[in-house]
Motif scaffolding. Structure first.
Motif, short mmCIF file in Angstrom:
data_model
loop_
_atom_site.label_atom_id
_atom_site.label_comp_id
_atom_site.label_asym_id
_atom_site.label_seq_id
_atom_site.Cartn_x
_atom_site.Cartn_y
_atom_site.Cartn_z
N ILE A 295 -6.50 -33.56 -9.30
CA ILE A 295 -6.31 -34.89 -9.89
C ILE A 295 -5.66 -34.79 -11.27
O ILE A 295 -4.81 -35.62 -11.63
N ALA A 296 -6.03 -33.77 -12.02
CA ALA A 296 -5.48 -33.62 -13.38
C ALA A 296 -3.97 -33.43 -13.37
O ALA A 296 -3.31 -33.70 -14.39
N GLN A 297 -3.41 -32.99 -12.26
CA GLN A 297 -1.97 -32.77 -12.18
C GLN A 297 -1.18 -34.04 -11.90
O GLN A 297 0.05 -34.03 -11.96
N ILE A 298 -1.85 -35.12 -11.60
CA ILE A 298 -1.16 -36.39 -11.33
C ILE A 298 -0.60 -36.94 -12.63
O ILE A 298 -1.32 -37.13 -13.61
N ALA A 299 0.70 -37.17 -12.66
CA ALA A 299 1.36 -37.56 -13.90
C ALA A 299 1.10 -39.02 -14.27
O ALA A 299 0.91 -39.35 -15.44
N ASN A 300 1.12 -39.91 -13.29
CA ASN A 300 0.98 -41.33 -13.58
C ASN A 300 -0.45 -41.63 -14.03
O ASN A 300 -1.42 -41.34 -13.30
N PRO A 301 -0.65 -42.22 -15.21
CA PRO A 301 -2.02 -42.41 -15.72
C PRO A 301 -2.85 -43.37 -14.87
O PRO A 301 -4.06 -43.18 -14.74
N PHE A 302 -2.23 -44.38 -14.28
CA PHE A 302 -2.98 -45.30 -13.42
C PHE A 302 -3.39 -44.61 -12.13
O PHE A 302 -4.52 -44.79 -11.65
N ASP A 303 -2.50 -43.81 -11.58
CA ASP A 303 -2.83 -43.10 -10.33
C ASP A 303 -3.85 -42.00 -10.57
O ASP A 303 -4.69 -41.73 -9.70
N ARG A 304 -3.79 -41.36 -11.74
CA ARG A 304 -4.77 -40.32 -12.05
C ARG A 304 -6.16 -40.93 -12.18
O ARG A 304 -7.15 -40.37 -11.67
N TYR A 305 -6.24 -42.07 -12.83
CA TYR A 305 -7.52 -42.78 -12.95
C TYR A 305 -8.02 -43.21 -11.57
O TYR A 305 -9.18 -42.99 -11.21
N ALA A 306 -7.11 -43.81 -10.79
CA ALA A 306 -7.49 -44.29 -9.46
C ALA A 306 -7.93 -43.15 -8.55
O ALA A 306 -8.84 -43.32 -7.73
#
Length: 331
Positions: A295-306
């Motif tokens: 999850i930490a590798q997800i760049a988009n902040p909204f998608d990382r939170y989701a």
């Protein structure tokens, strides 16, 4: 899963990121929020807006966000006494940004009840398209149970505007702790306003002696307002709660417990509290290390939170569609 983020912030157009908290956040979290630190320091306001709109537009999970500012603080005579240079954006600023990016943002108003002409402004902003209201009464220093606010609540009810009320700790702006408690919901609820309790009543640093308990996942160490809110959600038809900023460590520890409280899931709303920074790898929730790394590798902040929230509330959970009850599709 596609949803509406019920809780995001516009910043003050004069933001300079010169407070200690802001300087730390810029250096440590800017890129994780989808913002280039250099650009953010050089042209902070415009860079922030463009980066946020881009993140919403490119999100796999968040269709739009409810965007709001925070009104200034006023004294008893209606004189402005403070306007935080980072947090305080006016409703006109929000409307302007929402008009520029209508596919990304749903405007919410923030009008301090102590502001002269507040009731007229509610009419004006509702007419201009605001779909809800935001209170930060702990910054304003206002007791929401004061009967002089009843006409304000009647206006919100008249315009069918849901009211987001900050409940729980506040560490990014000057705050009056006595106005952060769940009792602040009593009069708005009694007046029939649809109320959203922000942050689940979590995040208070309550254990001073045994400080580790503030990060404990044992429910008996959680904030007492959290349990009171769970009970109230089943008692009041017009009460909802959001999970904005729940990935802050003082709150994230309660995620597993909240995911098991299915009796209130029909009253919980997805929210991030963007741009409040959050960590995935080093946090108080109970996800395993491989999941955290992924999850930490997800760049988009909204998608990382989701992606974190989806680990606790899988696709199909009502929390992703409950916004439809408060924000029916525009005709």
């Amino acid at each position: 899963m596609r949803t509406i983020d019920i809780h995001t912030h516009l910043l003050n157009p004069e933001v300079a990121f010169d407070r200690l908290f802001d300087r730390v956040a810029v250096h440590l979290f800017a890129r994780r929020l989808g913002v280039e630190p250099h650009a953010l320091k050089k042209q902070p306001y415009q860079t922030y807006i463009e980066a946020m709109a881009k993140a919403v537009d490119e999100s796999n999970y968040v269709e739009k966000t409810c965007l709001f500012g925070v009104d200034a603080r006023f004294d008893e005579k209606g004189r402005e006494v403070d306007r935080d240079k980072t947090v305080c954006a006016m409703s006109e600023d929000v409307l302007a940004v929402a008009a520029e990016y209508p596919d990304c943002f749903i405007p919410f108003l923030s009008v301090n009840p102590m502001r002269p002409g507040a009731l007229d402004l509610l009419d004006e902003y509702a007419e201009k398209g605001c779909r809800g209201a935001k209170f930060l009464q702990n910054y304003w220093g206002i007791d929401l149970n004061s009967e002089r606010l009843i006409p304000y609540y009647e206006k919100l009810k008249q315009h069918k505007l849901p009211l987001i009320v900050h409940i729980g700790s506040e560490y990014t702006i000057q705050s009056h702790p006595s106005y952060e408690r769940i009792e602040m919901l009593d009069l708005p609820l009694a007046c029939g306003v649809t109320v959203i309790a922000a942050h689940m009543g979590l995040g208070r640093f309550e254990h001073r002696v045994c400080a580790w308990r503030n990060l404990s996942k044992a429910p008996h160490h959680f904030d007492r307002d959290y349990f009171r809110l769970l009970a109230m959600l089943t008692q009041y038809q017009n009460l909802y709660a959001d999970i904005s900023a729940i990935l802050v460590p003082l709150r994230a520890r309660a995620l597993r417990h909240l995911s098991e409280q299915k009796q209130v899931h029909e009253k919980i709303l997805f929210g991030t509290d963007y741009p409040v920074p959050f960590t995935v790898r080093h946090n108080s929730f109970d996800l395993d290390s491989p999941t955290r790394r992924r999850i930490a590798q997800i760049a988009n902040p909204f998608d990382r939170y989701a992606a974190v929230i989806l680990e606790y509330f899988p696709d199909g959970s009502p929390i992703y569609r409950n916004h439809q009850k408060l924000l029916p599709a525009e005709q």
